[in-house]
Design a protein around this motif. Structure first.
Motif, PDB file in Angstrom:
ATOM      1  N   LYS A 241      72.311 -19.668-114.553  1.00  0.00           N
ATOM      2  CA  LYS A 241      70.980 -18.784-113.298  1.00  0.00           C
ATOM      3  C   LYS A 241      70.719 -19.900-111.679  1.00  0.00           C
ATOM      4  N   LEU A 242      71.249 -21.470-111.765  1.00  0.00           N
ATOM      5  CA  LEU A 242      71.508 -21.184-110.327  1.00  0.00           C
ATOM      6  C   LEU A 242      72.386 -20.889-109.576  1.00  0.00           C
ATOM      7  N   LEU A 243      73.807 -21.165-110.036  1.00  0.00           N
ATOM      8  CA  LEU A 243      74.758 -20.724-109.076  1.00  0.00           C
ATOM      9  C   LEU A 243      74.997 -19.342-109.256  1.00  0.00           C
ATOM     10  N   ASN A 244      74.318 -18.656-110.018  1.00  0.00           N
ATOM     11  CA  ASN A 244      73.682 -16.732-109.654  1.00  0.00           C
ATOM     12  C   ASN A 244      72.740 -16.319-109.126  1.00  0.00           C
ATOM     13  N   ASP A 245      71.585 -17.142-109.209  1.00  0.00           N
ATOM     14  CA  ASP A 245      70.558 -16.223-108.723  1.00  0.00           C
ATOM     15  C   ASP A 245      70.287 -16.961-106.850  1.00  0.00           C
ATOM     16  N   PHE A 246      70.388 -17.880-106.209  1.00  0.00           N
ATOM     17  CA  PHE A 246      70.169 -18.750-105.358  1.00  0.00           C
ATOM     18  C   PHE A 246      71.742 -18.819-103.803  1.00  0.00           C
ATOM     19  N   GLN A 247      72.560 -17.617-104.432  1.00  0.00           N
ATOM     20  CA  GLN A 247      73.789 -18.414-103.393  1.00  0.00           C
ATOM     21  C   GLN A 247      73.335 -17.225-101.960  1.00  0.00           C
ATOM     22  N   ARG A 248      72.173 -16.834-102.274  1.00  0.00           N
ATOM     23  CA  ARG A 248      71.515 -15.757-101.251  1.00  0.00           C
ATOM     24  C   ARG A 248      69.875 -16.347-101.679  1.00  0.00           C
ATOM     25  N   ASP A 249      69.255 -15.675-100.323  1.00  0.00           N
ATOM     26  CA  ASP A 249      67.931 -15.456-100.443  1.00  0.00           C
ATOM     27  C   ASP A 249      67.235 -17.402-101.118  1.00  0.00           C
ATOM     28  N   PHE A 250      67.473 -18.239-101.307  1.00  0.00           N
ATOM     29  CA  PHE A 250      67.598 -19.879-101.012  1.00  0.00           C
ATOM     30  C   PHE A 250      66.064 -20.144-100.717  1.00  0.00           C
ATOM     31  N   PRO A 251      65.073 -20.292-101.016  1.00  0.00           N
ATOM     32  CA  PRO A 251      63.995 -20.526-100.011  1.00  0.00           C
ATOM     33  C   PRO A 251      63.793 -21.144 -98.734  1.00  0.00           C
ATOM     34  N   LEU A 252      63.018 -20.930 -98.375  1.00  0.00           N
ATOM     35  CA  LEU A 252      62.916 -21.393 -96.981  1.00  0.00           C
ATOM     36  C   LEU A 252      61.717 -22.227 -96.210  1.00  0.00           C
ATOM     37  N   SER A 253      62.239 -22.994 -97.181  1.00  0.00           N
ATOM     38  CA  SER A 253      60.029 -23.245 -97.436  1.00  0.00           C
ATOM     39  C   SER A 253      60.354 -24.678 -97.246  1.00  0.00           C
ATOM     40  N   PRO A 254      59.368 -26.289 -97.212  1.00  0.00           N
ATOM     41  CA  PRO A 254      59.425 -27.764 -97.269  1.00  0.00           C
ATOM     42  C   PRO A 254      59.676 -28.432 -98.552  1.00  0.00           C
ATOM     43  N   THR A 255      59.123 -26.884 -99.227  1.00  0.00           N
ATOM     44  CA  THR A 255      59.626 -27.468-100.983  1.00  0.00           C
ATOM     45  C   THR A 255      60.695 -26.821-102.182  1.00  0.00           C
ATOM     46  N   PRO A 256      62.230 -26.463-101.593  1.00  0.00           N
ATOM     47  CA  PRO A 256      62.680 -25.311-101.757  1.00  0.00           C
ATOM     48  C   PRO A 256      62.724 -25.747-103.388  1.00  0.00           C
ATOM     49  N   TYR A 257      62.788 -26.486-103.687  1.00  0.00           N
ATOM     50  CA  TYR A 257      63.358 -26.843-104.964  1.00  0.00           C
ATOM     51  C   TYR A 257      62.499 -26.310-106.326  1.00  0.00           C
ATOM     52  N   ALA A 258      61.453 -27.423-105.849  1.00  0.00           N
ATOM     53  CA  ALA A 258      60.062 -27.021-105.763  1.00  0.00           C
ATOM     54  C   ALA A 258      59.774 -25.011-106.302  1.00  0.00           C
ATOM     55  N   ASP A 259      59.544 -24.269-105.465  1.00  0.00           N
ATOM     56  CA  ASP A 259      60.081 -22.809-105.297  1.00  0.00           C
ATOM     57  C   ASP A 259      61.018 -22.540-106.561  1.00  0.00           C
TER      58      ASP A 259
ATOM     59  N   ASP B 111      74.378 -31.746-111.695  1.00  0.00           N
ATOM     60  CA  ASP B 111      75.151 -31.445-111.815  1.00  0.00           C
ATOM     61  C   ASP B 111      76.421 -30.621-111.906  1.00  0.00           C
ATOM     62  N   ILE B 112      76.035 -30.198-111.832  1.00  0.00           N
ATOM     63  CA  ILE B 112      77.004 -28.548-110.648  1.00  0.00           C
ATOM     64  C   ILE B 112      77.588 -29.552-109.883  1.00  0.00           C
ATOM     65  N   ASN B 113      77.340 -29.902-109.179  1.00  0.00           N
ATOM     66  CA  ASN B 113      78.020 -31.087-107.281  1.00  0.00           C
ATOM     67  C   ASN B 113      79.275 -32.056-108.445  1.00  0.00           C
ATOM     68  N   ASP B 114      78.641 -31.997-109.623  1.00  0.00           N
ATOM     69  CA  ASP B 114      79.195 -33.449-110.010  1.00  0.00           C
ATOM     70  C   ASP B 114      80.681 -32.599-110.394  1.00  0.00           C
ATOM     71  N   LYS B 115      80.058 -31.854-111.236  1.00  0.00           N
ATOM     72  CA  LYS B 115      81.661 -30.891-111.582  1.00  0.00           C
ATOM     73  C   LYS B 115      82.477 -30.294-110.533  1.00  0.00           C
ATOM     74  N   LYS B 116      81.615 -30.345-109.335  1.00  0.00           N
ATOM     75  CA  LYS B 116      82.586 -29.411-108.568  1.00  0.00           C
ATOM     76  C   LYS B 116      82.679 -27.761-108.385  1.00  0.00           C
ATOM     77  N   PHE B 117      81.201 -27.231-108.796  1.00  0.00           N
ATOM     78  CA  PHE B 117      81.500 -26.300-108.838  1.00  0.00           C
ATOM     79  C   PHE B 117      80.589 -25.335-107.027  1.00  0.00           C
ATOM     80  N   ILE B 118      79.392 -27.134-107.026  1.00  0.00           N
ATOM     81  CA  ILE B 118      79.643 -26.095-104.867  1.00  0.00           C
ATOM     82  C   ILE B 118      79.988 -27.826-104.789  1.00  0.00           C
TER      83      ILE B 118
END
Length: 152
Positions: free
Chosen positions: A8-26, A44-51
């Motif tokens: 879900k993170l890879l597919n749904d947040f390539q665009r429209d990443f929350p622009l707020s002081p707490t994006p990960y909480a959002d 984990d996604i970063n460690d696997k080199k997906f991003i």
């Protein structure tokens, strides 16, 4: 290989990443998980080199100035020179190409004088001639895409 949350993170947040002081909480609130679960999943996604990074994409020369640059480096010196270039905070990224000019990088600076200074310092640090290719015409290529992660 990937959890449902990671997909879900890879597919749904390539665009429209929350622009707020707490994006990960959002994001966590949208997905009904905890902020810590989101942060761990991104790690984990970063460690696997997906991003390679999470960050804004700002069009060239909208904030400060930038140039694409290249050097010609022998194969045995490539890693050393790439490491030296990456030490400059003004260097956005670099990559190897199969060409006489085989190491390319982007330099971003606050103004033209600072850009020239960084290029000069890179020349001194690496011992390489740096060729600059300033932007002549801008093209936008949308690199976001829907991933087929059914088997991931």
């Amino acid at each position: 290989m990937l959890t449902d949350l990671q997909k879900k993170l890879l597919n749904d947040f390539q665009r429209d990443f929350p622009l707020s002081p707490t994006p990960y909480a959002d994001i966590a609130a949208q997905l009904n998980v905890t902020e810590n679960e989101v942060l761990q999943a991104f790690q984990d996604i970063n460690d696997k080199k997906f991003i390679s990074r999470i960050g804004a994409i700002i069009p060239p020369n909208q904030i400060g100035v930038s140039t694409l640059a290249a050097v010609s480096v022998s194969e045995d010196e490539l890693e050393r020179v790439a490491t030296q270039i990456n030490r400059f905070s003004e260097v956005n990224h670099n990559y190897e190409r199969e060409n006489e000019l085989n190491l390319w990088f982007v330099v971003i600076a606050k103004d033209a004088s600072h850009l020239d200074s960084v290029i000069g310092a890179i020349k001194i640090e690496t011992g390489c001639d740096v060729l600059c290719f300033p932007l002549a015409k801008e093209f936008f290529i949308d690199l976001s895409f829907r991933l087929d992660l059914a088997n991931a």
